[in-house]
Design a protein around this motif. Sequence first.
Motif, PDB file in Angstrom:
ATOM      1  N   CYS A   1     -28.976  19.095 -94.775  1.00 50.28           N
ATOM      2  CA  CYS A   1     -28.694  17.757 -95.287  1.00 50.28           C
ATOM      3  C   CYS A   1     -29.883  16.847 -94.993  1.00 50.28           C
ATOM      4  O   CYS A   1     -30.350  16.772 -93.862  1.00 50.28           O
ATOM      5  N   LEU A   2     -30.363  16.146 -96.029  1.00 45.05           N
ATOM      6  CA  LEU A   2     -31.489  15.230 -95.888  1.00 45.05           C
ATOM      7  C   LEU A   2     -31.097  13.876 -96.456  1.00 45.05           C
ATOM      8  O   LEU A   2     -30.711  13.768 -97.624  1.00 45.05           O
TER       9      LEU A   2
ATOM     10  N   LEU B   1     -31.575  23.581 -97.850  1.00 46.02           N
ATOM     11  CA  LEU B   1     -31.073  22.253 -98.196  1.00 46.02           C
ATOM     12  C   LEU B   1     -30.021  22.335 -99.294  1.00 46.02           C
ATOM     13  O   LEU B   1     -30.242  22.946-100.343  1.00 46.02           O
TER      14      LEU B   1
ATOM     15  N   VAL C   1     -28.550  16.077-100.560  1.00 48.06           N
ATOM     16  CA  VAL C   1     -29.634  15.104-100.506  1.00 48.06           C
ATOM     17  C   VAL C   1     -29.075  13.729-100.855  1.00 48.06           C
ATOM     18  O   VAL C   1     -28.392  13.566-101.877  1.00 48.06           O
TER      19      VAL C   1
ATOM     20  N   LEU D   1     -30.553   9.862-101.302  1.00 48.60           N
ATOM     21  CA  LEU D   1     -31.771   9.070-101.421  1.00 48.60           C
ATOM     22  C   LEU D   1     -31.405   7.625-101.713  1.00 48.60           C
ATOM     23  O   LEU D   1     -30.674   7.338-102.667  1.00 48.60           O
TER      24      LEU D   1
ATOM     25  N   ILE E   1     -29.358  22.897-104.119  1.00 49.29           N
ATOM     26  CA  ILE E   1     -28.737  21.606-103.843  1.00 49.29           C
ATOM     27  C   ILE E   1     -27.440  21.488-104.644  1.00 49.29           C
ATOM     28  O   ILE E   1     -27.438  21.652-105.866  1.00 49.29           O
TER      29      ILE E   1
ATOM     30  N   LEU F   1     -25.951  15.536-104.702  1.00 44.93           N
ATOM     31  CA  LEU F   1     -27.075  14.623-104.861  1.00 44.93           C
ATOM     32  C   LEU F   1     -26.548  13.204-105.030  1.00 44.93           C
ATOM     33  O   LEU F   1     -25.739  12.930-105.919  1.00 44.93           O
TER      34      LEU F   1
END
Length: 319
Positions: free
Chosen positions: A119-120, A143, A146, A148, A172, A175
């Motif tokens: 997880c980012l 990953l 995500v 952002l 992914i 998102l």
Amino acid sequence: MLSRMQFPSLLELDIRNFEIDTEGAQLPELDLLELAPRLRTLATTESPPVKAPFHQLRTIHLWIGEELASPPVPLLTKILHNYPSLCSLSLEIEPFDVEDLDSEVRDPMVQDTWRNITCLVIRTFWEPSWLKMLFSSFRFPSLNEVVLKDESTETWPADDFISFVTNSSCIITTLTLRGLSISDLDLIAVLRVIPSISYLEIDDFEHSSESPITSHFMQSLQHQSTSSPLAPKLRSLRLISKHEQLFDDATFISMVESRWFKPGSDLSAAMFSMGNACIRSVVLKFSWREVDAEVYQPLRNLDAEGLRVVVAGTNGVQV
């Protein structure tokens, strides 16, 4: 005080914005391994403690400001080395002068690979150059989620993110894009390299020059028998519209209808055999306009068949 205490059951520690300002005193480097042997999540605005490897830590939230910005890539590399079991990495990057950074750091030649990161989360404030460094310096093959976030009118570096995803060879499935100044074409390009996505959330930015939630974007999401669909695995879609622009209700409704296959039907079986998922949840919210309930009657009908639908505007929830 902390150094004299023990926290044997502590799982999460948040010491963001924790400062000592008495005659130049500084926060001592704490041996958190001894204080909290079960610690799993750490949030901090300072450089994390590095007395020993933190094998038990799974999640770290780090605010990167002027004092931690130079050099940022070695800093993150050091953190990833010191937390070998880290699965979730959350970064908040405040504005700073990238020109002050070493040119070698801004154009790294080596990409580090970290297979534990699943997880980012990245939140930036008008600093695409920092993102370029991050995306060009690291690979996260495992990953799958995500998030952002941005709060600026600067064009978001979609090409660098696409290269990052491609080089990482990651799958992914989730998102989330919040406040990014990204065009519909760039958003479509991003989704093209993430065919595995099952959850997509787009929260546009009211102060950007344009919103990615356009008629063209929604047409690209529409299932068509003559071509491979964008995001074929998509099961949950959440759109939050804050940017005041002409919204194409009819195209949105048509797109949702094209991705809904009534459970048990021949169409559902055929689409499943071709690797296309049935959409299960749709949320559409406007912060700037009312919703005509009559226009969205077709989605109310799908909701009765089993699709979870929420459509809301300034006049409240209409579906």
